[in-house]
Design a protein around this motif. Structure first.
Motif, PDB file in Angstrom:
ATOM      1  N   VAL A  20       0.844  -1.201   0.000  1.00 38.15           N
ATOM      2  CA  VAL A  20       0.000   0.000   0.000  1.00 38.15           C
ATOM      3  C   VAL A  20       0.874   1.243   0.000  1.00 38.15           C
ATOM      4  CG1 VAL A  20      -1.658   1.324   1.355  1.00 38.15           C
ATOM      5  CG2 VAL A  20      -1.965  -1.136   1.076  1.00 38.15           C
ATOM      6  N   PHE A  24       1.253   4.021  -2.941  1.00 38.76           N
ATOM      7  CA  PHE A  24       0.981   5.429  -2.650  1.00 38.76           C
ATOM      8  C   PHE A  24       2.136   6.299  -3.136  1.00 38.76           C
ATOM      9  CE2 PHE A  24       2.004   8.865   0.363  1.00 38.76           C
ATOM     10  CZ  PHE A  24       1.026   9.756  -0.034  1.00 38.76           C
ATOM     11  N   LYS A  43      -4.498   5.481   1.260  1.00 43.81           N
ATOM     12  CA  LYS A  43      -3.439   4.925   2.112  1.00 43.81           C
ATOM     13  C   LYS A  43      -3.812   5.027   3.574  1.00 43.81           C
ATOM     14  CE  LYS A  43      -0.043   7.493   3.199  1.00 43.81           C
ATOM     15  NZ  LYS A  43       0.207   7.792   4.577  1.00 43.81           N
TER      16      LYS A  43
END
Length: 147
Positions: A20, A24, A43
């Motif tokens: 993640v 991002f 996020k």
């Protein structure tokens, strides 16, 4: 209403916190302010409270795969503009008969048309629509001549 964070980041629900964060960072580098803000929200949703992440996992469509959308993003960012065929230096012409080996084409067609198919007449004889009598012909010569 905001979209599912997994959709925003283009990740499967099985993505780890490291994936993640990496995704991002990839989206933040693009420099688009709206996309960056949405990616940051996604996020925070996924890396924040575990209950919030579980809610988004439950709301995500089963088997969702966003690789195609990621490819479109990549192509949009790094792709070349389409080729303008009208502006090309040479004019494109339709193929002429001289561009083909017409004798080979004719040979290929004739080979397929002149090859006799294999025929099994046994089912037709076994299940004839009209009974087959071999004792006498269905028409006599006098029937044909004199009606």
């Amino acid at each position: 209403m905001k979209p599912n964070p997994f959709h925003v980041l283009g990740l499967p629900v099985s993505a780890s916190d490291e994936e993640v964060a990496e995704r991002f960072r990839e989206l933040a580098v693009t420099g688009e302010q709206d996309a960056g803000a949405l990616a940051e929200w996604a996020k925070d949703e996924l890396m924040g409270l575990p209950e919030t992440r579980e809610l988004h996992v439950l709301l995500e469509a089963p088997g969702a795969d966003y690789r195609g959308e990621r490819w479109e993003d990549f192509a949009r960012q790094y792709g070349r503009p389409p080729v303008a065929f009208d502006a090309s230096s040479g004019r494109v012409e339709a193929p002429r008969p001289a561009d083909f080996d017409l004798a080979a084409v004719a040979r290929r067609l004739l080979d397929g048309m002149l090859t006799a198919p294999t025929v099994d007449i046994r089912p037709a004889l076994d299940h004839a629509p009209v009974p087959l009598y071999l004792e006498r012909p269905p028409l006599e010569v006098r029937d044909v001549l004199f009606g």
